[in-house]
Design a protein around this motif. Structure first.
Motif, mmCIF file in Angstrom:
data_model
loop_
_atom_site.group_PDB
_atom_site.id
_atom_site.type_symbol
_atom_site.label_atom_id
_atom_site.label_comp_id
_atom_site.label_asym_id
_atom_site.label_seq_id
_atom_site.Cartn_x
_atom_site.Cartn_y
_atom_site.Cartn_z
ATOM 1 N N UNK A 1 -12.974 2.499 -21.872
ATOM 2 C CA UNK A 1 -14.050 3.393 -22.295
ATOM 3 C C UNK A 1 -15.101 2.572 -23.020
ATOM 4 N N UNK A 2 -16.276 3.166 -23.179
ATOM 5 C CA UNK A 2 -17.305 2.532 -24.003
ATOM 6 C C UNK A 2 -17.039 2.957 -25.453
ATOM 7 N N UNK A 3 -16.657 2.010 -26.335
ATOM 8 C CA UNK A 3 -16.224 2.409 -27.674
ATOM 9 C C UNK A 3 -17.340 2.994 -28.536
ATOM 10 N N UNK A 4 -18.592 2.587 -28.290
ATOM 11 C CA UNK A 4 -19.693 3.137 -29.102
ATOM 12 C C UNK A 4 -19.926 4.600 -28.715
ATOM 13 N N UNK A 5 -19.950 4.871 -27.402
ATOM 14 C CA UNK A 5 -20.133 6.267 -26.962
ATOM 15 C C UNK A 5 -18.965 7.133 -27.436
ATOM 16 N N UNK A 6 -17.752 6.569 -27.385
ATOM 17 C CA UNK A 6 -16.571 7.318 -27.830
ATOM 18 C C UNK A 6 -16.708 7.675 -29.315
ATOM 19 N N UNK B 1 -17.076 11.444 -31.001
ATOM 20 C CA UNK B 1 -16.146 12.018 -31.987
ATOM 21 C C UNK B 1 -16.888 12.410 -33.269
ATOM 22 N N UNK B 2 -17.847 11.571 -33.676
ATOM 23 C CA UNK B 2 -18.610 11.909 -34.888
ATOM 24 C C UNK B 2 -19.432 13.180 -34.668
ATOM 25 N N UNK B 3 -20.008 13.341 -33.483
ATOM 26 C CA UNK B 3 -20.789 14.565 -33.191
ATOM 27 C C UNK B 3 -19.913 15.805 -33.367
ATOM 28 N N UNK B 4 -18.689 15.730 -32.860
ATOM 29 C CA UNK B 4 -17.784 16.896 -32.986
ATOM 30 C C UNK B 4 -17.497 17.154 -34.468
ATOM 31 N N UNK B 5 -17.239 16.077 -35.234
ATOM 32 C CA UNK B 5 -16.938 16.247 -36.663
ATOM 33 C C UNK B 5 -18.104 16.917 -37.374
ATOM 34 N N UNK B 6 -19.310 16.469 -37.054
ATOM 35 C CA UNK B 6 -20.484 17.031 -37.729
ATOM 36 C C UNK B 6 -20.652 18.503 -37.344
ATOM 37 N N UNK B 7 -20.434 18.810 -36.074
ATOM 38 C CA UNK B 7 -20.539 20.224 -35.657
ATOM 39 C C UNK B 7 -19.518 21.085 -36.390
ATOM 40 N N UNK B 8 -18.398 20.464 -36.776
ATOM 41 C CA UNK B 8 -17.357 21.233 -37.491
ATOM 42 C C UNK B 8 -17.540 21.203 -39.004
ATOM 43 N N UNK B 9 -18.646 20.608 -39.455
ATOM 44 C CA UNK B 9 -18.950 20.692 -40.891
ATOM 45 C C UNK B 9 -18.839 19.393 -41.657
ATOM 46 N N UNK C 1 -12.806 17.652 -24.849
ATOM 47 C CA UNK C 1 -14.124 17.877 -25.448
ATOM 48 C C UNK C 1 -15.260 17.392 -24.553
ATOM 49 N N UNK C 2 -14.908 16.881 -23.384
ATOM 50 C CA UNK C 2 -15.950 16.411 -22.467
ATOM 51 C C UNK C 2 -16.813 15.314 -23.083
ATOM 52 N N UNK C 3 -16.203 14.406 -23.816
ATOM 53 C CA UNK C 3 -16.990 13.329 -24.456
ATOM 54 C C UNK C 3 -17.415 12.322 -23.380
ATOM 55 N N UNK C 4 -18.728 12.119 -23.256
ATOM 56 C CA UNK C 4 -19.242 11.206 -22.224
ATOM 57 C C UNK C 4 -19.159 9.777 -22.751
ATOM 58 N N UNK C 5 -18.065 9.065 -22.442
ATOM 59 C CA UNK C 5 -17.898 7.699 -22.960
ATOM 60 C C UNK C 5 -17.359 6.771 -21.863
ATOM 61 N N UNK C 6 -17.627 7.136 -20.628
ATOM 62 C CA UNK C 6 -17.207 6.300 -19.492
ATOM 63 C C UNK C 6 -15.717 6.016 -19.508
#
Ligand SMILES: Cc1cc2nc3c(=O)[nH]c(=O)nc-3n(C[C@H](O)[C@H](O)[C@H](O)COP(=O)(O)OP(=O)(O)OC[C@H]3O[C@@H](n4cnc5c(N)ncnc54)[C@H](O)[C@@H]3O)c2cc1C
Length: 329
Positions: free
Chosen positions: A108-113, A117-125, A43-48
């Motif tokens: 990884x940076x846990x807040x960015x991660x 993930x929440x952004x993807x969930x919201x995009x999916x409804x 998903x290309x999540x930018x979380x270092x």
């Protein structure tokens, strides 16, 4: 630190449950760490997120513990190597009796991660509500979750993912502790070789990692007696001093100037495994409680297992990790 190694070493888990079950849990944790890495890449999540090696260090005279652990990990086909004192010193510059060097970890940076993930969930409804769940009713066909604001949510299933704050409907004996961490100033040229994740063969271990911007994060100094936030904050200067002392012994080359220090509640299960599955006595309510030092790794496992369970599937892991499993000792 996204480790597949579990807070309880494989040889201790095998003493509790036998080798096959213990190895199954370790392999599942390895699979989860790999799964999380793939998910982030897909998903290309930018979380270092950075793939890392991990070093599990012997403490004091505990070389035998690390060697015993190595023997069982080999038997379970897990990707660890034993480094003796000389090999550890040569490759990593760290002075300990021995260590296990393992592949397939990450940081990884846990807040960015989490935000990714929440952004993807919201995009999916998915809808995010800022509220507090205070009542759970699963007597009928659906689950009704009462919120502090007076609203309620009705759903076919509910999954509790409330971290260390376990709702009353889940009967759990918690043994909360507090834990402290520091982040040093940026010091990219004073980091240990390969920026491996570091932790120790001990129940109350210290851990350390580096960050993408060149800091060292060190944590530990867990305390079961200091639970209240005020007492915890009061103890922070002493705990920070202890973590700085630890840094001096682990990696004296580093600057010990601390830019950030913080503390938090921490809890773990006696067997170091998460609590995943149906909440006993509450139809259609499930739980995903990560617990311990691998909570983030275990979250991937929880998502997979609960999705399979809700779709009618089964897995021996659902027995291994059941909320009401019998944990010896
Ligand atoms: C100091 C420290 C270091 C750690 N290091 C690592 C590490 O390196 N690697 C790793 O994998 N894990 C680590 N962990 C463990 C990891 O942080 C947790 O397991 C993980 O955050 C659990 O995620 P979660 O989403 O299940 O719970 P949480 O992140 O705790 O989130 C639960 C959320 O639910 C909310 N909530 C609680 N009750 C309710 C309610 N009734 N209604 C509505 N909302 C509610 C809480 O406010 C919270 O926001 C560490 C933990 C600590 C404390």
């Amino acid at each position: 630190m996204l480790l597949w190694e579990i807070d309880r070493p494989l040889f201790e888990l095998a003493q509790l449950y036998g080798f096959e079950r213990a190895a199954r849990c370790y392999r599942a944790s390895h699979h989860a760490a790999q799964g999380l890495l793939s998910l982030v890449a897909q998903h290309g999540i930018a979380c270092e997120m950075r793939p890392r090696l991990s070093l599990y260090l012997a403490i004091d005279d505990s070389r035998k513990l690390v060697q015993d652990e190595y023997a069982l990990r080999r038997r379970a086909d897990l990707p660890s190597l034993y480094l003796d004192h000389a090999a550890l010193l040569r490759r990593f510059g760290i002075r300990r009796a021995g260590a296990l060097l393992s592949a397939d970890a990450a940081d990884a940076d846990p807040v960015l991660l989490t935000h990714g993930l929440l952004d993807i969930s919201v995009r999916r409804g998915a809808r995010l509500l800022k509220d507090n769940a205070v009542a759970f009713d699963s007597a009928a066909q659906s689950v009704i979750v009462g919120l502090e604001s007076g609203l309620s949510i009705e759903a076919r299933h509910a999954v509790l993912a409330t971290g260390y704050v376990v709702p009353d409907i889940v009967k759990l004996k918690a043994r909360p502790a507090s834990s402290w961490a520091i982040a040093t100033r940026r010091q990219p040229s004073h980091l240990w070789p390969e920026q491996a994740l570091i932790w120790e063969a001990s129940r109350n271990y210290h851990y350390g990692r580096t960050t993408a911007d060149g800091r060292i994060i060190l944590g530990g100094e867990d305390d079961h007696a200091l639970i209240e936030p005020e007492a915890r904050n009061h103890a922070t200067p002493t705990k920070v001093a202890a973590l700085k002392d630890y840094l001096k012994t682990l990696w004296p080359q580093a600057s010990d100037r601390v830019d950030f220090a913080w503390s938090g509640a921490f809890d773990t299960t006696h067997d170091g495994l998460p609590l995943i599955g149906a909440v006993p006595g509450c139809k259609n309510i499930f739980a995903a409680f990560g617990y311990g030092g691998n909570g983030i790794t275990f979250s991937f496992l929880a998502a997979e297992l609960l999705a399979a369970l809700l779709a009618g599937g089964s897995s021996p892991l659902l027995d291994d990790l059941a909320i009401d499993r019998d944990i010896p000792g």
